[in-house]
Design an enzyme around this catalytic site. Sequence first.
Site, PDB file in Angstrom:
ATOM      1  N   ASP A 106       6.453  -2.819   4.421  1.00 19.50           N
ATOM      2  CA  ASP A 106       5.411  -2.224   3.498  1.00 19.50           C
ATOM      3  C   ASP A 106       4.592  -3.441   3.097  1.00 19.50           C
ATOM      4  OD1 ASP A 106       3.743   0.132   2.458  1.00 19.50           O
ATOM      5  OD2 ASP A 106       5.441   0.701   0.704  1.00 19.50           O
ATOM      6  N   ASP A 107       3.386  -2.711   3.332  1.00 22.19           N
ATOM      7  CA  ASP A 107       2.178  -3.868   2.536  1.00 22.19           C
ATOM      8  C   ASP A 107       2.519  -4.504   0.822  1.00 22.19           C
ATOM      9  OD1 ASP A 107       1.778  -1.238   1.126  1.00 22.19           O
ATOM     10  OD2 ASP A 107      -1.221  -2.350   1.371  1.00 22.19           O
ATOM     11  N   ASP A 110       4.270  -1.755  -5.885  1.00 20.45           N
ATOM     12  CA  ASP A 110       2.826  -2.068  -7.124  1.00 20.45           C
ATOM     13  C   ASP A 110       4.819  -0.925  -7.962  1.00 20.45           C
ATOM     14  OD1 ASP A 110       1.757  -1.637  -8.980  1.00 20.45           O
ATOM     15  OD2 ASP A 110      -0.220  -0.746  -7.453  1.00 20.45           O
TER      16      ASP A 110
END
Length: 173
Positions: A106-107, A110
């Site tokens: 994933d980028d 969070d």
Amino acid sequence: MADARADKAFPVSWDQFHRDARALAWRLAGEARATGGFDAIVAITRGGLVPAAIVARELDIRLIETVCVASYHDYKTQGGLQVLKGVEERVAKIRGGEGAGVLIVDDLVDTGGTARVVRAMLPKAHFATVYAKPMGRPLVDTFVTEVSQDTWIYFPWDMGLSFQPPIREGAPG
């Protein structure tokens, strides 16, 4: 729903993102040598598509799957998670199941909400992100750059070319 916009901005250019995704691949190459490699990549859409393509190229992984999870809505608010598409059973069962031999990409991690959902699907997979925030960091195995929880990352696919005022002009005084 919590407002995901944060106090600090971290704009990332295409060049910077490409360098960071290649740095992730470099780290993962060492992990692959130590563990027998990765048989497949599962990209978390949509943010994980670009880094997954770069990592797949660098590590010569041809089997690429997606898991589709919606967590950000209207690019501003992070709300309830919705799994739109799970992982294909054939991929989940590689090397005996539960994601062994699978690399999740994933980028960003969070708050960790998406990571928890995908980890539950593939608990033995190796989880890698380009960027990590403190709340989600414990859920990933490999990442490149940690940013503070109160930072909003502007990814290149979300931006157009425009002038950015210097930090000093937007800083609280």
